[in-house]
Design an enzyme around this catalytic site. Sequence first.
Site, PDB file in Angstrom:
ATOM      1  CD1 TRP A 131      19.230 -21.131  18.477  1.00 26.35           C
ATOM      2  CD2 TRP A 131      17.258 -21.710  17.582  1.00 26.35           C
ATOM      3  NE1 TRP A 131      19.225 -20.720  17.177  1.00 26.35           N
ATOM      4  CE2 TRP A 131      18.019 -21.050  16.614  1.00 26.35           C
ATOM      5  CE3 TRP A 131      15.980 -22.160  17.256  1.00 26.35           C
ATOM      6  CZ2 TRP A 131      17.560 -20.828  15.329  1.00 26.35           C
ATOM      7  CZ3 TRP A 131      15.525 -21.950  15.983  1.00 26.35           C
ATOM      8  CH2 TRP A 131      16.295 -21.294  15.025  1.00 26.35           C
ATOM      9  CG  ASP A 210      13.500 -27.281  16.837  1.00 24.24           C
ATOM     10  OD1 ASP A 210      13.505 -27.561  15.622  1.00 24.24           O
ATOM     11  OD2 ASP A 210      14.129 -26.316  17.307  1.00 24.24           O
ATOM     12  CE  LYS A 245      22.523 -25.131  11.488  1.00 29.31           C
ATOM     13  NZ  LYS A 245      21.454 -24.902  12.403  1.00 29.31           N
TER      14      LYS A 245
HETATM   15  N1  PLP Z   1      15.969 -25.330  15.801  1.00 27.32           N
HETATM   16  C1  PLP Z   1      17.188 -25.248  16.345  1.00 27.32           C
HETATM   17  C2  PLP Z   1      17.378 -25.693  17.743  1.00 27.32           C
HETATM   18  C3  PLP Z   1      18.237 -24.722  15.609  1.00 27.32           C
HETATM   19  O1  PLP Z   1      19.443 -24.646  16.181  1.00 27.32           O
HETATM   20  C4  PLP Z   1      18.017 -24.321  14.269  1.00 27.32           C
HETATM   21  C5  PLP Z   1      19.102 -23.726  13.492  1.00 27.32           C
HETATM   22  O2  PLP Z   1      20.057 -23.199  13.977  1.00 27.32           O
HETATM   23  C6  PLP Z   1      16.719 -24.461  13.745  1.00 27.32           C
HETATM   24  C7  PLP Z   1      15.720 -24.975  14.536  1.00 27.32           C
HETATM   25  C8  PLP Z   1      16.255 -24.154  12.357  1.00 27.32           C
HETATM   26  O3  PLP Z   1      17.053 -23.612  11.462  1.00 27.32           O
HETATM   27  P1  PLP Z   1      16.565 -23.279   9.978  1.00 27.32           P
HETATM   28  O4  PLP Z   1      15.354 -22.436  10.056  1.00 27.32           O
HETATM   29  O5  PLP Z   1      17.739 -22.546   9.418  1.00 27.32           O
HETATM   30  O6  PLP Z   1      16.302 -24.590   9.289  1.00 27.32           O
END
Ligand code: PLP
Length: 396
Positions: A131, A210, A245
Amino acid sequence: MSHFSPLSTLPPDALLGLMVAYRTDERTEKFDLGVGVYKDEAGETPILSAVRKAEARMIAAQATKVYEGPRGNTDFCAHIERFVFGKDHPALVEGRVLSFTAPGGCGALFLGTGLMRRMGTRRVWVSKPTWPNHPNVVKSLGLEVKDYAYARDGGFYRLGALADLSAAEPGDGVILQGPCHNPTGIDPSTDDWRELGRICREKSLIALLDVAYHGFAAGLEEDMAGIRAFMEEAGEALIAYSCSKNFGLYRERTGAFLALGKTAEGIAAATTHVADMGRATWSMPPAHGAGIVATILGDAELRAEWEAELTSMRERMIGLRTSLSDALVTKTGSNALGALKTQNGMFSQLPLSVEDTVRLREADGVYMPASGRINIAGLHPRDIPRLSEILARYLV
Ligand code: PLP
């Protein structure tokens, strides 16, 4: 001469540009596979019913908006600890765990990477691909990004990952995603996780796990088996947990940062550093989303309702994956895309060139980022026959 003149303009965020282009595309046949959020069959990202009820209950009972303290909502923290470690993990009663409410998974990733830096880490390994926000966070903290092999032929490339990580230096950081890897949907098996844990222990690498899609792969308990096996082997780990999510709380910025240590002294010292980093950035974590999650998880009825909603999100994605995979296997006459079925969560990555993704968008109205990442949850069952026909032309 303006104060701002030393700044050059950064390139625009490609994903946001793609969203605008999709919206303004006037063709009647178009497919949005680029979105990064869960969508239901109506193409909406609704507020979960358990969330609505918990929110109403929480607001009715709320008497103050005063700060909660550096750890944020401590009931929330305790619930996420049990999710991550399991409710009977000995470290929970031995003072070998820390947990903080954080502004989303990203806030937790920032705390984890910042803590690595304070522990002496100078470079951080991320999966290839990963990501894009992982390298962003690492670089923003002044650390070097390295990558380790991750995917091959639609599955986890264990030998490649282990070979690359054996070149890491003691004290290097490693970000590992689990479950539902973004962008590939490919998850290591429990055995693979054990091997990853072993190499982190042997090479003294600091792992940051993560967890952004808990419950999206196979179930709440099942989805933690891999990282728990990893932690058993590695002995120590940092964890970033996102509720964006699985609770649909995206904009409420709801997440937790956790750590497991070998000694209570180490964790006590780390706690002061995590509090210090939070204080210097957002000062106090946001309360609203964490309050909602704590209300849901602390109430048997709301919890059951949330679990049922989570199950239906997961089953919808599994159903779409199976149909898309079967349709692509039939249309391409090759089993290569059969791997889509074995992958998890919202995302998979199609073996397409950057040029193909541009042609798909311009000629066929199929929107996805240059990486070829598709969001399965962006599909409607009725899209699959036509979409697989279009994609097959590029995939054979
Ligand atoms: N890590 C991954 C791999 C993700 O895909 C996401 C969201 O798309 C996140 C962490 C963290 O998202 P947020 O900061 O919106 O909770």
